[in-house]
Design a protein around this motif. Structure first.
Motif, short mmCIF file in Angstrom:
data_model
loop_
_atom_site.label_atom_id
_atom_site.label_comp_id
_atom_site.label_asym_id
_atom_site.label_seq_id
_atom_site.Cartn_x
_atom_site.Cartn_y
_atom_site.Cartn_z
N GLU A 104 -6.76 -8.65 -17.11
CA GLU A 104 -6.31 -9.29 -15.88
C GLU A 104 -7.59 -9.76 -15.21
O GLU A 104 -8.54 -9.00 -15.14
CB GLU A 104 -5.63 -8.26 -14.96
N GLY A 119 -10.17 -10.21 -12.52
CA GLY A 119 -10.40 -9.39 -11.33
C GLY A 119 -11.37 -10.01 -10.37
O GLY A 119 -11.04 -10.91 -9.63
N GLY A 173 0.84 -1.19 0.00
CA GLY A 173 0.00 0.00 0.00
C GLY A 173 0.87 1.23 0.00
O GLY A 173 2.07 1.17 0.23
N PRO A 200 -7.49 -3.67 2.14
CA PRO A 200 -6.80 -3.85 0.87
C PRO A 200 -7.69 -3.46 -0.28
O PRO A 200 -8.74 -4.04 -0.46
CB PRO A 200 -6.51 -5.35 0.83
N ASP A 201 -7.29 -2.43 -1.00
CA ASP A 201 -8.09 -2.08 -2.16
C ASP A 201 -7.50 -2.78 -3.37
O ASP A 201 -6.59 -3.58 -3.25
CB ASP A 201 -8.13 -0.56 -2.36
N ASP A 202 -7.99 -2.43 -4.50
CA ASP A 202 -7.51 -3.04 -5.73
C ASP A 202 -6.04 -2.78 -5.91
O ASP A 202 -5.66 -1.72 -6.37
CB ASP A 202 -8.26 -2.39 -6.91
N GLN A 203 -5.25 -3.72 -5.55
CA GLN A 203 -3.82 -3.43 -5.62
C GLN A 203 -3.31 -3.34 -7.04
O GLN A 203 -2.28 -2.76 -7.29
CB GLN A 203 -3.03 -4.49 -4.85
N ASP A 204 -4.03 -3.93 -7.94
CA ASP A 204 -3.54 -3.83 -9.31
C ASP A 204 -3.90 -2.49 -9.93
O ASP A 204 -3.19 -2.00 -10.77
CB ASP A 204 -4.12 -4.95 -10.18
N GLY A 205 -4.98 -1.92 -9.46
CA GLY A 205 -5.38 -0.62 -9.97
C GLY A 205 -5.30 -0.50 -11.47
O GLY A 205 -4.80 0.48 -12.00
N GLU A 206 -5.78 -1.51 -12.13
CA GLU A 206 -5.61 -1.50 -13.58
C GLU A 206 -6.43 -0.41 -14.22
O GLU A 206 -7.55 -0.17 -13.86
CB GLU A 206 -6.04 -2.86 -14.14
N GLU A 207 -5.84 0.22 -15.16
CA GLU A 207 -6.54 1.23 -15.93
C GLU A 207 -7.58 0.55 -16.81
O GLU A 207 -7.46 -0.62 -17.13
CB GLU A 207 -5.56 1.94 -16.86
N ALA A 208 -8.52 1.34 -17.21
CA ALA A 208 -9.55 0.76 -18.05
C ALA A 208 -8.95 0.27 -19.36
O ALA A 208 -9.44 -0.63 -19.97
CB ALA A 208 -10.63 1.79 -18.33
N GLY A 209 -7.89 0.85 -19.76
CA GLY A 209 -7.32 0.47 -21.05
C GLY A 209 -6.44 -0.76 -20.97
O GLY A 209 -5.71 -1.08 -21.88
N ASP A 210 -6.49 -1.45 -19.89
CA ASP A 210 -5.58 -2.58 -19.72
C ASP A 210 -6.20 -3.86 -20.24
O ASP A 210 -7.29 -4.22 -19.83
CB ASP A 210 -5.28 -2.72 -18.23
#
Lengths: 454, 661
Positions: A89, A91, A60, A76-86
């Motif tokens: 992955e 989820g 974190g 724990p939040d979304d640790q990957d925090g993937e962008e919408a353009g990804d």
């Protein structure tokens, strides 16, 4: 495109894997929003070799806050925090198969073997249909030019004649306008005597005797049919006549509007504890969805009551709990008032009540039952929940059953455990389905307007 | 799926022609070397479709694309996550711009894409997958077509194909992404056309006798010569898919025995394996790539005013959305790390110069040097910061492009709009010199004593400068950018993080690790130690954030069973999911499959004791064997000796401290 198919495939997979509706109603999390029903899909995505979610922990960031102490709890939040353009992955753990209330209603119909036809009420809606009616007068902008033109064209064609040929006919030796006119009549050529006379007058003597007979004329002069003439020479003018004018007018189609208002009444007195509340929610929610799905226009009224009644909104409806005694008629009084806005002639009405059958004194017999008879509705229902077994004084449901036995617009159901919910729903809905509006035994529903509406 | 308005697209394309051209020019001038990029204007629906298909227009049919599309749409709808760009790794690359974006957004995307293309073109991990003559898009399309053909073949059961694909996709990550991709050559020579005569005769005879398949197989196995059987190949094998391709069998439910793969099965396995390798490059370099693109986008958009003044606010908003989303998103992490790379390289260069000043040594540097003054000296001259045609002509040669200045004088170049056009690479480097930027001004001073010492020790040519001014005059301003380009070529996310996620970085950003506490049944902060933070981050990136599974044995129990092993690194597997994967692997192996791993056991008693002491129980590591035999899954404890070789020794990613709670 390929993706469309893939999306369908995904929905198929989701549909295969989603919970049975019955199971969902019994055990699932019904706290969906109004617009869609979210049914969890059993298995989500393909399984993969992955770390144990808990054991892997994470990283974190707390910039500026100084170092967080060891041992401080963390969300724990979304640790990957993937962008919408990804791209891709995996989820969330839970996928939901979403259906809107219409689909839900259909599916439930199938599963429970029902077929509730939403009833259209007497004329409420006049829709303006397409502009296909024709009348003789109207605003200029609705002039149906095509019709007028067609008529004019017909007119024109009807009065067309081969002038050249007719002139030639006039040139027959011994024939004057009169003879020509008679011949033309027989030939059904629309030439007027006046025209012939004029034409004849314009001919010289020599011309007047040019041909011997009609046969001669026919042999020598080409006779062109109207269509060809027009094709060659074109049409100069189409005669438009006032009497040809037609104006478009919208068709009015009347569709009986499929409206429904559902009054949900709930006992929130002290005796209605958690389990009972849950059972009520489990029963009412699918019913609401079902009706919402079946009707074009659904409105909901939520009434909570103990010894008094008050109107609430959906969010608070299931959660409320007060501590007072119980007087069910209070709710019906309020319901009656609320329903004044929804006259039975225009709205399908359902009044669902639920509680643990506890009621004060003679309230059931003296006030509730008469009120129920007074309030016109497609269906009245009472759902009794007594998960802890029957209670001595809790007889509301029994009394209702006794009184309304045989009448098919009142349904009484018993839900004592989650497993009973689907049966109760089925029972309630099928009671309604059996009821044909024209067979309503309650006299007051036989309104003239109803019968006129058919 | 979309009704696309060609006219709008055309107009948008026209509007963007100049920005696209100029972005490429600027990128090249900044030292980048991208693949050519084709830009396409698409609408919102097409954008979502492309994202679902991972940047391509045609992929094999599978429900997962539908799932991605569904999720993407919902994310958009409900969370306001906007997809800004998508570009694929190909030569030429193809980038897709959403037509409804504002001009500022489009420019941001374009500059971002140019940097991505440079990354694809120069990072060696992408080089592991040879692009082939017609490029990646064509390859994926071929795959799609082939799979569709297979699916529509009337002799093949379509659902069997889908099931097969699902099975392979389950383990699509079990490849060896660090090696060059090679196609699996069919080592299986059991096609009956190639049999030697006497064996062929034997086979014919057996067929005449109408003998059961098992017997036939047994006979043949005896007559086989020394073709390497599965058992003989040395393990462990990292590329599980390749191994299955070579030695796997399908399970025939009718005969309840293993049978050879059908051709189509083998083909599909190879197709999906190929695609896994293709995409591995992108997946291994996500942080670097996004950071790289964000960095250059920022330089171009704000540093070089690619965004007009009016567009700037929109751009700032865009950037904040991108960088601010999520806890640890690759854009912000990557950007921060690249800036760190740049700063460190620049700093090193400056320090090296300073250390060569007479009288300055690594011991006294921090005292002897007035850093503010140094920064003033390092700052770009006014004419370089604010470029005008007259001013720029007076700058030293190395900072400018004389030809361009001539052109500008002739009116062919608009210096006000495109000041960078008259500058050289060095000039631009000085203009954007990182150490003097307000947010990085402290970097120079912050040099640690250890680093100073290290640099000092390896310095030759002491005492070359008389004064600090002389030393600074010699500074190579391109040090940062040059180093960045080196790094972008050779590193992947794991090595990138390993090298550059230093203590300084972790402390600055306030990173910490957290772990699950069984005693409290929730997550707690575990450690602030930069070493721990780095390791935890690396866990997320090593092997795509997934555990490493290898093939240990193809003849386990001497019954041709498959033995997989989990290379344990301190973090357990998700056992339930692993069992489900095994069920699928079984269908690819044809015979029972096993998985060796290590489990962390905490008995109820340990938990009780720990709770009473208000501390965290320490788990006991035990060997575990998961097994699927076609009918049921079973678990078996293994003695430590059997799994010792798997246990974490070098790196343990568990950061739970000793006396935690």
């Amino acid at each position: 495109m390929g993706l469309k198919d893939d999306l369908e495939r995904f929905r198929d997979v989701g549909e295969q894997r989603r919970q049975d509706l019955a199971e969902f109603i019994t055990y699932g999390d019904l706290s969906a929003n109004d617009q869609t029903v979210q049914i969890p899909i059993k298995i989500v995505d393909l399984p993969e070799f992955e770390y144990d979610q808990r054991d892997r922990g994470g990283v974190g960031a707390a910039p500026g806050d100084g170092d967080p102490e060891e041992g401080t709890p963390v969300a724990p939040d979304d640790q990957d925090g993937e962008e919408a353009g990804d791209p891709g992955e995996e989820g969330a753990e839970h996928e939901y198969y979403e259906m809107d209330p219409e689909e839900f209603a259909e599916e439930l119909d199938e599963e429970l073997g029902l077929d509730l036809e939403p009833k259209g009420k007497a004329i409420v809606e006049e829709t303006e249909g397409p502009y296909t009616d024709l009348t003789r007068s109207g605003p200029d902008s609705t002039l149906d030019f095509e019709t007028m033109f067609t008529e004019g064209l017909k007119r024109k064609l009807a009065t067309e004649f081969d002038e050249t040929f007719l002139e030639a006919v006039l040139k027959i030796d011994g024939w004057g306008p009169q003879e020509a006119f008679e011949w033309a009549r027989e030939e059904r050529i629309p030439v007027s005597l006046a025209w012939l006379e004029d034409a004849h007058a314009g001919l010289s003597d020599a011309e007047r005797t040019r041909y011997d007979s009609i046969a001669d004329v026919e042999a020598s002069v080409e006779r062109t049919p109207t269509s060809e003439r027009i094709r060659r020479e074109g049409i100069d003018q189409i005669p438009f006549r006032r009497e040809d004018e037609r104006y478009r007018h919208p068709e009015t189609t009347t569709t009986p509007e499929k409206n429904v208002v559902v009054v949900n009444i709930r006992d929130v007195s002290g005796s209605m504890r958690q389990t009972k509340r849950e059972l009520v929610e489990r029963t009412f929610t699918p019913l609401d969805w079902y009706l919402q799905g079946k009707y074009d226009n659904a409105e909901f009224v939520y009434i909570a009551h103990d010894a008094e009644a008050w109107e609430v909104d959906r969010e608070s409806f299931f959660g409320i709990r007060s501590g007072g005694g119980t007087r069910i008629s209070a709710a019906y009084e309020l319901a009656k008032e609320a329903l004044e806005e929804y006259p039975f002639s225009e709205w399908n009405r359902y009044v669902f009540a639920a509680g643990d059958s506890e009621n004060s004194g003679n309230d059931t017999e003296q006030r509730v039952i008469p009120l129920m008879e007074e309030i016109d509705a497609n269906l009245h229902a009472y759902v009794e929940t007594q998960p802890d077994g029957p209670t001595a004084n809790a007889t509301h449901a029994e009394e209702l059953e006794a009184h309304f036995a045989g009448e098919d617009d009142v349904a009484v159901a018993y839900v004592n455990a989650a497993e009973d919910v689907t049966d109760a729903i089925e029972y309630i809905l099928s009671t309604d389905a059996e009821t044909d509006p024209s067979e309503n035994t309650t006299a007051s529903t036989r309104r003239l307007s109803d019968r006129l509406g058919r | 799926m979309s009704s696309f308005d060609r006219y709008r697209a055309r107009r948008e394309a026209d509007r963007l022609e100049a920005p696209v051209r100029e972005a490429r020019n600027l990128a090249e001038r900044l030292g980048l070397d991208p693949y050519p990029v084709n830009y396409w204007i698409v609408d919102y629906d097409e954008m979502n479709e492309l994202i679902a298909y991972e940047g391509f227009q045609d992929r094999y049919p599978h429900w997962r694309w539908g799932m991605k599309y569904d999720r993407q749409r919902k994310q958009d709808q409900y969370l306001g996550g906007k997809a800004f760009e998508i570009v694929n790794n190909d030569n030429p690359a193809h980038a897709f711009l959403q037509e409804s974006n504002t001009l500022a957004d489009q420019k941001a995307v374009i500059t971002h894409v140019e940097a991505h293309s440079d990354f694809f073109a120069n990072n060696e991990w992408f080089g592991l997958f040879p692009k082939g003559e017609d490029g990646a898009a064509a390859m994926l399309e071929r795959h799609a077509r082939r799979i569709r053909e297979i699916m529509s073949d009337p002799e093949i059961d379509r659902s069997a194909v889908e099931r097969w694909m699902d099975n392979v996709l389950s383990i699509a990550d079990t490849i060896n992404q660090h090696s060059v991709f090679t196609r699996v050559i069919d080592t299986d020579e059991e096609s009956h056309d190639d049999l030697p005569d006497d064996e062929q005769a034997l086979l014919d005879r057996l067929e005449e006798l109408d003998v059961d398949e098992t017997i036939r197989e047994a006979v043949f196995e005896e007559t086989e010569d020394s073709e390497e059987t599965a058992a003989e190949e040395a393990g462990p094998h990292e590329d599980v898919l390749a191994y299955l391709h070579d030695h796997g069998k399908q399970f025939d439910p009718e005969t309840e025995r293993a049978a050879e793969y059908e051709d189509w099965q083998r083909e599909i396995l190879e197709i999906l394996r190929t695609e896994a390798y293709y995409f591995a490059g992108q997946r291994m370099t996500k942080v670097m790539n996004e950071g790289w693109a964000s960095y250059h986008e920022s330089i171009m958009m704000t540093g070089e005013n690619f965004a007009d003044d009016e567009e700037f606010l929109t751009y700032a908003d865009h950037m904040s959305k991108v960088l601010g989303s999520g806890g640890l998103n690759p854009y912000s992490l990557g950007l921060a790390l690249w800036e760190y790379v740049e700063n460190r390289a620049n700093r090193r260069e400056v320090i090296e110069r300073l250390l060569r000043v007479e009288g300055i040594t690594w011991r006294n540097l921090t005292d002897a040097v007035d850093f503010d003054r140094v920064l003033d000296l390092l700052a770009p001259p006014a004419a370089l910061a604010d470029v005008t045609l007259d001013g720029v002509a007076d700058l030293p040669d190395r900072y400018v492009d004389r030809d361009a200045i001539e052109q500008a004088r002739a009116g062919a170049i608009d210096v006000e709009a495109y000041p960078w056009k008259v500058l050289s690479y060095e000039g631009l480097a000085r203009r954007h010199y990182s150490l003097v930027k307000p947010q990085h001004r402290g970097v120079l001073e912050r040099i640690g004593r250890e680093e100073l010492e290290r640099i000092g020790r390896y310095l030759f040519d002491d005492d070359r400068y008389g004064t600090i001014e002389e030393a600074i005059a010699d500074v190579e301003y391109t040090a940062g950018w040059d180093r960045m380009r080196e790094v972008r070529a050779s590193h992947n996310d794991v090595t990138f993080l390993d090298a550059f996620l230093t203590q300084e970085f972790v402390e600055q950003k306030g990173y910490f690790t957290y772990e699950y506490s069984r005693a409290n049944e929730d997550y707690r902060v575990a450690s602030n130690d930069p070493g721990d933070v780095k390791r935890k981050l690396l866990l997320e990136f090593t092997n795509f954030g997934k555990p490493t599974i290898v093939v240990e044995d193809g003849n386990y129990n001497n019954r041709n069973e498959l033995l997989l092993a989990h290379q344990y690194n301190g973090i357990e597997l998700d056992h339930e999911q692993a069992k489900r994967v095994l069920e699928r692997v079984f269908e690819l192996w044809g015979r029972p499959v096993n998985l060796k791993t290590i489990r962390k056991e905490v008995t109820e008693r340990d938990l009780e004791v720990a709770r009473r002491r208000d501390s965290e129980p320490e788990p006991d590591e035990q060997g575990l064997l998961l097994r699927y035999d076609g009918a049921e899954v079973s678990e078996e404890s293994l003695e430590w000796a059997a799994v010792e070789h798997l246990a974490a020794d070098a790196v343990d990613y568990d950061t739970t401290p000793q006396d935690w709670l």
